[in-house]
Design an enzyme around this catalytic site. Structure first.
Site, PDB file in Angstrom:
ATOM      1  N   GLY A   1      41.987  42.093  57.158  1.00 31.04           N
ATOM      2  CA  GLY A   1      41.807  40.749  57.680  1.00 31.04           C
ATOM      3  C   GLY A   1      42.993  40.209  58.463  1.00 31.04           C
TER       4      GLY A   1
ATOM      5  N   HIS B   1      47.960  22.779  53.809  1.00 25.38           N
ATOM      6  CA  HIS B   1      49.285  22.897  54.420  1.00 25.38           C
ATOM      7  C   HIS B   1      49.912  21.535  54.728  1.00 25.38           C
ATOM      8  CE1 HIS B   1      48.348  27.002  54.509  1.00 25.38           C
ATOM      9  NE2 HIS B   1      47.911  27.128  55.739  1.00 25.38           N
TER      10      HIS B   1
ATOM     11  N   ARG C   1      52.327  25.765  70.839  1.00 29.90           N
ATOM     12  CA  ARG C   1      52.504  26.093  69.427  1.00 29.90           C
ATOM     13  C   ARG C   1      53.559  25.154  68.854  1.00 29.90           C
ATOM     14  NH1 ARG C   1      52.007  30.622  66.106  1.00 29.90           N
ATOM     15  NH2 ARG C   1      51.353  31.924  67.845  1.00 29.90           N
TER      16      ARG C   1
ATOM     17  N   ARG D   1      36.702  46.573  52.913  1.00 30.44           N
ATOM     18  CA  ARG D   1      35.419  47.265  53.127  1.00 30.44           C
ATOM     19  C   ARG D   1      35.433  48.142  54.364  1.00 30.44           C
ATOM     20  NH1 ARG D   1      31.638  41.993  52.489  1.00 30.44           N
ATOM     21  NH2 ARG D   1      33.216  41.307  53.989  1.00 30.44           N
TER      22      ARG D   1
ATOM     23  N   LEU E   1      44.825  37.413  57.930  1.00 25.50           N
ATOM     24  CA  LEU E   1      45.956  36.959  57.126  1.00 25.50           C
ATOM     25  C   LEU E   1      46.866  38.120  56.755  1.00 25.50           C
ATOM     26  CD1 LEU E   1      47.411  34.713  55.547  1.00 25.50           C
ATOM     27  CD2 LEU E   1      45.884  35.200  53.626  1.00 25.50           C
ATOM     28  N   ALA E   2      46.263  39.243  56.363  1.00 29.13           N
ATOM     29  CA  ALA E   2      47.053  40.415  56.003  1.00 29.13           C
ATOM     30  C   ALA E   2      47.836  40.944  57.202  1.00 29.13           C
ATOM     31  CB  ALA E   2      46.145  41.506  55.444  1.00 29.13           C
TER      32      ALA E   2
ATOM     33  N   TYR F   1      52.116  28.332  53.301  1.00 27.88           N
ATOM     34  CA  TYR F   1      52.855  27.470  54.226  1.00 27.88           C
ATOM     35  C   TYR F   1      54.159  26.978  53.595  1.00 27.88           C
ATOM     36  CZ  TYR F   1      52.313  25.083  58.735  1.00 27.88           C
ATOM     37  OH  TYR F   1      52.410  24.714  60.053  1.00 27.88           O
TER      38      TYR F   1
ATOM     39  N   GLY G   1      41.626  42.721  50.934  1.00 31.76           N
ATOM     40  CA  GLY G   1      41.324  42.116  52.230  1.00 31.76           C
ATOM     41  C   GLY G   1      42.340  42.549  53.271  1.00 31.76           C
ATOM     42  N   ALA G   2      42.784  43.814  53.160  1.00 33.36           N
ATOM     43  CA  ALA G   2      43.875  44.316  53.993  1.00 33.36           C
ATOM     44  C   ALA G   2      43.528  44.389  55.473  1.00 33.36           C
ATOM     45  CB  ALA G   2      44.303  45.704  53.497  1.00 33.36           C
TER      46      ALA G   2
END
Length: 411
Positions: free
Chosen positions: A76, A306, A410, A107, A78-79, A245, A73-74
């Site tokens: 994506g 989290h 944030r 993919r 998160l990556a 987290y 899933g590189a």
């Protein structure tokens, strides 16, 4: 201060140098662990183990230690935002084995250079020396594209890894070619991908580790089903379920802050605390990943993993030790003491575009303005829940958990 507190205090001295989930990766990649993994067969014969170790010490046996970290899933989010920057932190600080490669798999049809462009801006550098490390890190980051549900992709992935493992290796070396697969993917494809790895990409002469990210299933039933399915594919010592987290410095320091300071031993109770608020706020929306987010919502994405982990660390009693099992037991104990949440304890919301005339950026778009989000979606992007712990320490103290996207700051 008892021995448990002393151990926690000592642990706190080192936490500041450990980047995001670095401790976890180190535990998987230390050469000594790989050596023990490959000497397991000698356990039944102490003489054989002694002879093997003596041979390596006296004759300086050549050992080829190579690690491949495969990010499934590189391409994506998160990556891009978490995994590659964290691996870079490990790399620049010398926490990875000398011969390590990071292989991305997804993919998306793109080159390794295209992948580098996606995450490069998220690599934090403080000086010119670290800037030079970026080029070195990118040189060990490769990319393979292929489907998740077809064998050919995993065959191609295995070929790429194997070529690195044997390239330029002395023939007489004892080989430790280890592989760690990080599944930065939706839980819906965990089993499919795990089967592909098991059938085509397991380590030949080293250990294999598989890391699965949250959310782990969609509900209790699917979580239990997923656990059963993964158990059929990998041994428990090969499988790691993590919540990234917990790698944050603030979260890591909670145990030391609480149990390493006598100041809090008598004040961390209902007698001195009227309420506890745990907040996670993001100033940006879901643009670009709304389709994924809509399947889970803010509760499954943030609150039930989290924030619940932080809640349990804050509310639990002191564990007898610092092992994972000791801490887990105390977490489970406080969760069992927590009243089941009802809708009367919850506030939900979904962000809309700002009505202010000077609004800019994400404020110009509401959640449903994302083309990947259904126009009739009722998925919450904001949630607040009040938890009540019925035990001697916390009875009568509300724990307020809040999280949301597209908020004012944030935090």
């Amino acid at each position: 201060m008892n021995k448990g507190n002393e151990r926690l205090s000592k642990l706190g001295r080192y936490e500041k140098i450990i980047p995001f989930f670095a401790l976890f990766l180190l535990a998987l990649s230390l050469p000594s662990l790989a050596l023990l993994q490959n000497e397991m067969d000698c356990d039944s014969d102490p003489n054989a183990l002694s002879a093997s170790l003596r041979d390596e010490i006296e004759h300086e046996v050549c050992i080829s230690e190579r690690l491949h970290i495969v990010v499934m899933g590189a391409s994506g989010d998160l990556a891009k935002k978490k995994i590659y920057p964290s691996l870079f932190n490990l790399f620049k600080n010398g926490f990875l084995p000398k011969e390590t490669w990071v292989v991305g798999y997804a993919r998306s049809k793109m080159s390794a250079e295209d992948l580098h462009k996606r995450f490069r801006d998220n690599l934090k550098v403080n000086d010119e020396e670290e800037r030079a490390k970026v080029a070195e890190f990118l040189s060990i980051c490769k990319y393979v594209y292929g489907p998740y549900d077809e064998e050919e992709g995993y065959v191609k992935l295995n070929k790429t890894i194997r070529e690195n493992e044997v390239a330029g290796e002395p023939k007489d070396c004892k080989k430790h070619h280890n592989r760690m697969f990080y599944l930065a993917l939706p839980a819906s494809v965990f089993v499919t991908v795990s089967k592909g790895i098991k059938g085509n990409a397991m380590a030949v002469d080293g250990f294999t580790r598989v890391v699965v990210e949250k959310p782990f299933g969609h509900d209790l039933e699917s979580s239990n089903e997923l656990s059963e399915q993964l158990k059929q594919i990998f041994r428990e010592d090969q499988l790691y379920r993590i919540d990234h987290y917990l790698g944050k410095e603030m979260v890591q320091n909670l145990l030391t802050l609480r149990f390493g300071n006598r100041l809090f031993q008598h004040s961390w109770t209902r007698g001195a605390i009227s309420s506890v608020t745990i907040t996670q706020k993001e100033p940006f929306g879901t643009m670009g990943r709304g389709g994924y987010f809509d399947n889970y919502g803010i509760i499954r994405d943030i609150m039930q993993n989290h924030l619940t982990q932080i809640f349990s660390l804050i509310a639990m009693d002191q564990p007898v030790g610092t092992s994972a099992e000791d801490v887990r037991d105390m977490k489970v104990q406080v969760l069992k003491s927590t009243k089941v949440v009802t809708m009367d304890d919850v506030v939900l919301g979904q962000y809309v575009k700002s009505s202010k005339p000077n609004a800019t950026g994400d404020a110009l778009y509401g959640y449903k303005d994302d083309e990947t989000v259904p126009k009739d979606s009722v998925t919450p992007t904001f949630a607040m829940a009040v938890l009540h712990v019925h035990n001697q320490r916390w009875d009568g103290v509300p724990f307020i958990l809040k999280c949301g996207k597209a908020l004012n700051e944030r935090k």
